[in-house]
Design a protein around this motif. Structure first.
Motif, PDB file in Angstrom:
ATOM      1  N   ILE A  22     -40.427 -43.097 -12.165  1.00 13.90           N
ATOM      2  CA  ILE A  22     -40.473 -43.044 -13.627  1.00 13.90           C
ATOM      3  C   ILE A  22     -39.873 -44.286 -14.284  1.00 13.90           C
ATOM      4  O   ILE A  22     -40.082 -44.506 -15.466  1.00 13.90           O
ATOM      5  CB  ILE A  22     -39.800 -41.766 -14.177  1.00 13.90           C
ATOM      6  CG1 ILE A  22     -38.363 -41.644 -13.678  1.00 13.90           C
ATOM      7  CG2 ILE A  22     -40.606 -40.542 -13.816  1.00 13.90           C
ATOM      8  CD1 ILE A  22     -37.586 -40.486 -14.272  1.00 13.90           C
ATOM      9  N   TYR A  23     -39.108 -45.075 -13.522  1.00 22.81           N
ATOM     10  CA  TYR A  23     -38.525 -46.313 -14.027  1.00 22.81           C
ATOM     11  C   TYR A  23     -38.656 -47.397 -12.972  1.00 22.81           C
ATOM     12  O   TYR A  23     -38.900 -47.109 -11.799  1.00 22.81           O
ATOM     13  CB  TYR A  23     -37.026 -46.153 -14.351  1.00 22.81           C
ATOM     14  CG  TYR A  23     -36.730 -45.361 -15.580  1.00 22.81           C
ATOM     15  CD1 TYR A  23     -36.911 -45.923 -16.848  1.00 22.81           C
ATOM     16  CD2 TYR A  23     -36.261 -44.057 -15.494  1.00 22.81           C
ATOM     17  CE1 TYR A  23     -36.636 -45.199 -17.987  1.00 22.81           C
ATOM     18  CE2 TYR A  23     -35.978 -43.323 -16.637  1.00 22.81           C
ATOM     19  CZ  TYR A  23     -36.165 -43.904 -17.878  1.00 22.81           C
ATOM     20  OH  TYR A  23     -35.892 -43.185 -19.008  1.00 22.81           O
ATOM     21  N   GLN A  24     -38.419 -48.640 -13.390  1.00 26.36           N
ATOM     22  CA  GLN A  24     -38.381 -49.758 -12.453  1.00 26.36           C
ATOM     23  C   GLN A  24     -37.192 -50.650 -12.779  1.00 26.36           C
ATOM     24  O   GLN A  24     -36.691 -50.668 -13.900  1.00 26.36           O
ATOM     25  CB  GLN A  24     -39.668 -50.583 -12.535  1.00 26.36           C
ATOM     26  CG  GLN A  24     -39.804 -51.366 -13.824  1.00 26.36           C
ATOM     27  CD  GLN A  24     -41.015 -52.267 -13.833  1.00 26.36           C
ATOM     28  OE1 GLN A  24     -41.458 -52.729 -12.801  1.00 26.36           O
ATOM     29  NE2 GLN A  24     -41.551 -52.523 -15.019  1.00 26.36           N
ATOM     30  N   THR A  25     -36.736 -51.361 -11.783  1.00 31.95           N
ATOM     31  CA  THR A  25     -35.733 -52.409 -11.952  1.00 31.95           C
ATOM     32  C   THR A  25     -36.006 -53.447 -10.864  1.00 31.95           C
ATOM     33  O   THR A  25     -36.897 -53.263 -10.046  1.00 31.95           O
ATOM     34  CB  THR A  25     -34.298 -51.848 -11.871  1.00 31.95           C
ATOM     35  OG1 THR A  25     -33.368 -52.864 -12.262  1.00 31.95           O
ATOM     36  CG2 THR A  25     -33.948 -51.352 -10.478  1.00 31.95           C
ATOM     37  N   THR A  26     -35.255 -54.527 -10.871  1.00 31.57           N
ATOM     38  CA  THR A  26     -35.467 -55.564  -9.858  1.00 31.57           C
ATOM     39  C   THR A  26     -34.262 -55.641  -8.922  1.00 31.57           C
ATOM     40  O   THR A  26     -33.158 -55.198  -9.273  1.00 31.57           O
ATOM     41  CB  THR A  26     -35.674 -56.952 -10.490  1.00 31.57           C
ATOM     42  OG1 THR A  26     -34.478 -57.333 -11.174  1.00 31.57           O
ATOM     43  CG2 THR A  26     -36.859 -56.954 -11.440  1.00 31.57           C
ATOM     44  N   LEU A  27     -34.489 -56.206  -7.777  1.00 27.25           N
ATOM     45  CA  LEU A  27     -33.418 -56.409  -6.803  1.00 27.25           C
ATOM     46  C   LEU A  27     -32.309 -57.265  -7.410  1.00 27.25           C
ATOM     47  O   LEU A  27     -31.124 -56.992  -7.208  1.00 27.25           O
ATOM     48  CB  LEU A  27     -33.995 -57.071  -5.547  1.00 27.25           C
ATOM     49  CG  LEU A  27     -33.114 -57.127  -4.322  1.00 27.25           C
ATOM     50  CD1 LEU A  27     -32.687 -55.734  -3.896  1.00 27.25           C
ATOM     51  CD2 LEU A  27     -33.847 -57.811  -3.198  1.00 27.25           C
TER      52      LEU A  27
END
Length: 135
Positions: free
Chosen positions: A27-32
């Motif tokens: 439902i969400y994304q983020t980056t390393l």
């Protein structure tokens, strides 16, 4: 069209289909970079340092420190070693914390992009929201 082109298009479409079905679970994304930045921000807070003091310890300017912690700047190996030394944390501990954090995020339906040049249609997790997963 040649066989190669058909084969490439077939594989490409299969990959895109797989990627979309995988993304349906999140439902969400983020980056390393954001996750790593938040980890180092937590280590800095645990040492009771502000960004300016930490930047001086690792010999970068405060703006760069802010960009690293917010995920807007890529970490390089020199940053990792300098930050580990300044915060008195082993690189292996950072890697373990990173892996564990990614597992927690994925259990909570947050997809961690390994490459910030790739994006999905998922809304981005804010830095404040990400902070709730990292202690």
């Amino acid at each position: 069209m040649s066989f190669r082109i058909y084969f490439f298009l077939y594989i490409y479409n299969k990959f895109i289909g797989l990627l979309h079905s995988l993304m349906d679970n999140f439902i969400y994304q983020t980056t390393l970079n954001c996750v790593l930045g938040q980890l180092f921000s937590t280590y800095r807070s645990n040492k009771q340092l502000d960004q300016y003091e930490a930047a001086n310890l690792v010999k970068i300017n405060k703006s760069s420190m802010s960009k690293l912690e917010s995920g807007h700047m890529n970490f390089n190996i020199e940053h990792l070693f300098a930050l580990c030394e300044a915060y008195e944390v082993d690189l292996s501990a950072v890697i373990n914390d990173l892996v564990e954090t990614i597992k927690i995020l994925e259990k909570n339906k947050v997809y961690v992009l390994k490459n910030s040049n790739i994006s999905s249609n998922l809304p981005k997790l804010t830095r404040h929201q990400l902070g709730h997963f990292i202690r």
